[in-house]
Design a protein around this motif. Structure first.
Motif, PDB file in Angstrom:
ATOM      1  N   ASN A 116       0.817  -1.208   0.000  1.00 28.09           N
ATOM      2  CA  ASN A 116       0.000   0.000   0.000  1.00 28.09           C
ATOM      3  C   ASN A 116       0.855   1.263   0.000  1.00 28.09           C
ATOM      4  N   PHE A 117       1.884   1.267   0.850  1.00 24.37           N
ATOM      5  CA  PHE A 117       2.706   2.472   0.958  1.00 24.37           C
ATOM      6  C   PHE A 117       3.489   2.729  -0.326  1.00 24.37           C
ATOM      7  N   SER A 118       4.071   1.698  -0.908  1.00 23.26           N
ATOM      8  CA  SER A 118       4.904   1.873  -2.101  1.00 23.26           C
ATOM      9  C   SER A 118       4.084   2.223  -3.330  1.00 23.26           C
ATOM     10  N   ASN A 119       2.935   1.576  -3.488  1.00 25.27           N
ATOM     11  CA  ASN A 119       2.163   1.719  -4.724  1.00 25.27           C
ATOM     12  C   ASN A 119       1.085   2.796  -4.681  1.00 25.27           C
ATOM     13  N   CYS A 120       0.782   3.311  -3.498  1.00 22.04           N
ATOM     14  CA  CYS A 120      -0.335   4.254  -3.413  1.00 22.04           C
ATOM     15  C   CYS A 120      -0.031   5.437  -2.495  1.00 22.04           C
ATOM     16  N   VAL A 121       0.263   5.165  -1.253  1.00 22.39           N
ATOM     17  CA  VAL A 121       0.322   6.214  -0.223  1.00 22.39           C
ATOM     18  C   VAL A 121       1.497   7.164  -0.439  1.00 22.39           C
ATOM     19  N   ARG A 122       2.698   6.606  -0.664  1.00 21.89           N
ATOM     20  CA  ARG A 122       3.875   7.468  -0.844  1.00 21.89           C
ATOM     21  C   ARG A 122       3.674   8.416  -2.023  1.00 21.89           C
ATOM     22  N   GLY A 123       3.178   7.889  -3.136  1.00 24.95           N
ATOM     23  CA  GLY A 123       2.979   8.715  -4.326  1.00 24.95           C
ATOM     24  C   GLY A 123       1.959   9.816  -4.105  1.00 24.95           C
ATOM     25  N   TYR A 124       0.896   9.498  -3.355  1.00 17.95           N
ATOM     26  CA  TYR A 124      -0.127  10.526  -3.093  1.00 17.95           C
ATOM     27  C   TYR A 124       0.468  11.701  -2.330  1.00 17.95           C
ATOM     28  N   TYR A 125       1.145  11.419  -1.220  1.00 14.04           N
ATOM     29  CA  TYR A 125       1.677  12.516  -0.403  1.00 14.04           C
ATOM     30  C   TYR A 125       2.805  13.249  -1.117  1.00 14.04           C
ATOM     31  N   ALA A 126       3.589  12.547  -1.920  1.00 10.58           N
ATOM     32  CA  ALA A 126       4.636  13.209  -2.692  1.00 10.58           C
ATOM     33  C   ALA A 126       4.033  14.176  -3.707  1.00 10.58           C
ATOM     34  N   ASN A 127       2.950  13.771  -4.365  1.00 13.99           N
ATOM     35  CA  ASN A 127       2.292  14.646  -5.339  1.00 13.99           C
ATOM     36  C   ASN A 127       1.562  15.801  -4.665  1.00 13.99           C
ATOM     37  N   ALA A 128       1.096  15.575  -3.431  1.00  6.79           N
ATOM     38  CA  ALA A 128       0.348  16.618  -2.726  1.00  6.79           C
ATOM     39  C   ALA A 128       1.249  17.723  -2.205  1.00  6.79           C
ATOM     40  N   CYS A 129       2.541  17.440  -2.059  1.00  7.61           N
ATOM     41  CA  CYS A 129       3.468  18.407  -1.477  1.00  7.61           C
ATOM     42  C   CYS A 129       4.380  18.987  -2.551  1.00  7.61           C
ATOM     43  N   SER A 130       4.760  20.224  -2.359  1.00 10.64           N
ATOM     44  CA  SER A 130       5.703  20.852  -3.271  1.00 10.64           C
ATOM     45  C   SER A 130       7.140  20.522  -2.859  1.00 10.64           C
ATOM     46  N   PHE A 131       8.083  20.769  -3.763  1.00 10.44           N
ATOM     47  CA  PHE A 131       9.499  20.529  -3.483  1.00 10.44           C
ATOM     48  C   PHE A 131       9.958  21.489  -2.397  1.00 10.44           C
ATOM     49  N   PRO A 132      10.781  21.069  -1.411  1.00  9.83           N
ATOM     50  CA  PRO A 132      11.354  19.728  -1.244  1.00  9.83           C
ATOM     51  C   PRO A 132      10.545  18.840  -0.308  1.00  9.83           C
TER      52      PRO A 132
END
Length: 329
Positions: A116-132
């Motif tokens: 769940n974390f690798s395929n869904c959760v990590r990507g969601y929060y990474a896309n929701a936040c700006s760099f860095p």
């Protein structure tokens, strides 16, 4: 009544208004109590604290689901008005039950379950936040969840800050039992305490909607909820009657209402994250140089006014030598 409250939440995902059970609960409560709110996607300051939902009103910031509920009640938006003493006691009992038995399972599904974390959760929060922050926030949330879950283990079994594999069966079993109790209490009623939605209905909606609609690859609780028709009906009813009318803020409002006082702290935090990334890159380059993976050769031409250098990658040479040795054998 207070002025309009600016509510910061994690942004939507698929059919969910937010990918956070707590944010969903606060949105639902604002509609149940007819509070005047504007909902913003997460901003820079809240990305650093990672404590969404956050309410902001008249220069005051309130973090966390329970604190936002309390603040809205203090401003006259009370969804629990008219509850009997027994119903108020039941509300406290159910809130404690959900926090102790259902929330750990959701944290496990989100941040401990590797798929769940690798395929869904990590990507969601990474896309929701700006760099860095996209490099920092997913790991921070995962670490926070791991620490919360590891605290549930007996001290004798706590060999590290990470929850062990035996904890998964325990939290999932307790979550199923909790859902069954809530389904039994709801029975055929429209809401938990009759015809009007209350605080506990908002909390229940946040958790149920997340489990039903988050599209986690490995979600064992979703099937259990689908086996409880009244819980499914409850979520659909709240979606149709309340969540479609959650007021959205314009994209220009968010930058205006973030407190100036907090931006300096946000800037300091951003510099810390950038410094951490810089230290990590420097450490990797140093390791590569010291171990001989990369070598730098200076070439000094006496007839030239400058010095040139070349970088050699030893990995290719090593692999070539190993291949040659194997072929000779």
């Amino acid at each position: 009544m207070a002025n309009t409250i600016d509510l910061f939440c994690w942004p939507k995902k698929d059919d969910l208004q937010s990918f956070s059970p707590h944010c969903l609960a606060v949105m639902a409560y604002s509609q149940f109590s007819k509070a005047s709110v504007r909902v913003h996607k997460c901003a820079r300051l809240q990305q650093y604290t990672a404590s969404l939902p956050v309410a902001y009103n008249n220069g005051k910031m309130i973090e966390g689901m329970e604190s936002v509920f309390t603040f809205m009640r203090s401003q006259g938006w009370n969804a629990d008005y008219g509850l009997s003493e027994k119903q108020q006691a039941d509300t406290l009992a159910f809130e404690a039950l959900v926090k102790d038995k259902l929330e750990p399972a959701i944290l496990h599904l989100q941040f401990v379950n590797a798929e769940n974390f690798s395929n869904c959760v990590r990507g969601y929060y990474a896309n929701a936040c700006s760099f860095p922050w996209n490099f920092y926030i997913p790991g921070r949330l995962q670490k926070r969840a791991q620490l919360t879950l590891s605290a549930l283990q007996p001290t004798s079994n706590r060999k590290s800050d990470l929850p062990d594999s035996s904890l998964q069966k325990k939290v999932i079993t307790e979550a199923r039992h909790c859902l069954s109790l809530l389904s039994k209490f709801l029975h055929d009623k429209e809401f938990l305490f009759g015809d009007s939605p209350r605080t506990m209905d908002a909390v229940l909606y946040g958790y149920l909607a997340f489990l039903l609609k988050s599209n986690l690859p490995n979600n064992v609780l979703c099937a259990h909820i689908r086996g409880c028709p009244n819980l499914n009906r409850f979520v659909c009813h709240v979606d149709d009657q309340f969540m479609k009318s959650v007021p959205k803020a314009s994209t220009t409002d968010a930058s205006v209402i973030i407190p100036r006082l907090s931006l300096s702290d946000d800037r300091k935090a951003q510099l810390k994250v950038l410094a951490s990334i810089g230290i990590g890159v420097t450490a990797m380059l140093a390791y590569a140089l010291l171990s001989g993976i990369i070598s730098i050769t200076l070439e000094d031409d006496p007839d030239a006014d400058y010095v040139t250098f070349s970088v050699d990658n030893r990995c290719d040479d090593t692999q070539h030598e190993e291949t040659t040795d194997n072929s000779q054998q």
